[in-house]
Design a protein around this motif. Structure first.
Motif: not given
Length: 60
Positions: A24-33
């Motif tokens: 889930k971390l890449p998805e969260l990073g993308k959303a945060f970006g």
């Protein structure tokens, strides 16, 4: 309060891995970006509007 040091950053990353899991971390990073980019664009738009308003006041 000081700045976030390397040890604190590693601890934050480990906690995030435990809570969300590695998938889930890449998805969260993308959303945060995306959120950060939208916020930056919105604040830039507000600053541009303020500059235009100031120029109009100076012309009058």
């Amino acid at each position: 309060m000081g700045t976030i040091g390397p040890v604190s950053l590693i601890l934050i990353i480990l906690v995030a891995l435990l809570i969300f899991g590695p998938s889930k971390l890449p998805e969260l990073g993308k959303a945060f970006g995306k959120t950060l980019k939208e916020f930056k664009n919105a604040t830039k738009g507000l600053a541009d509007e303020d500059e235009q308003a100031d120029k109009k006041k100076e012309e009058k």
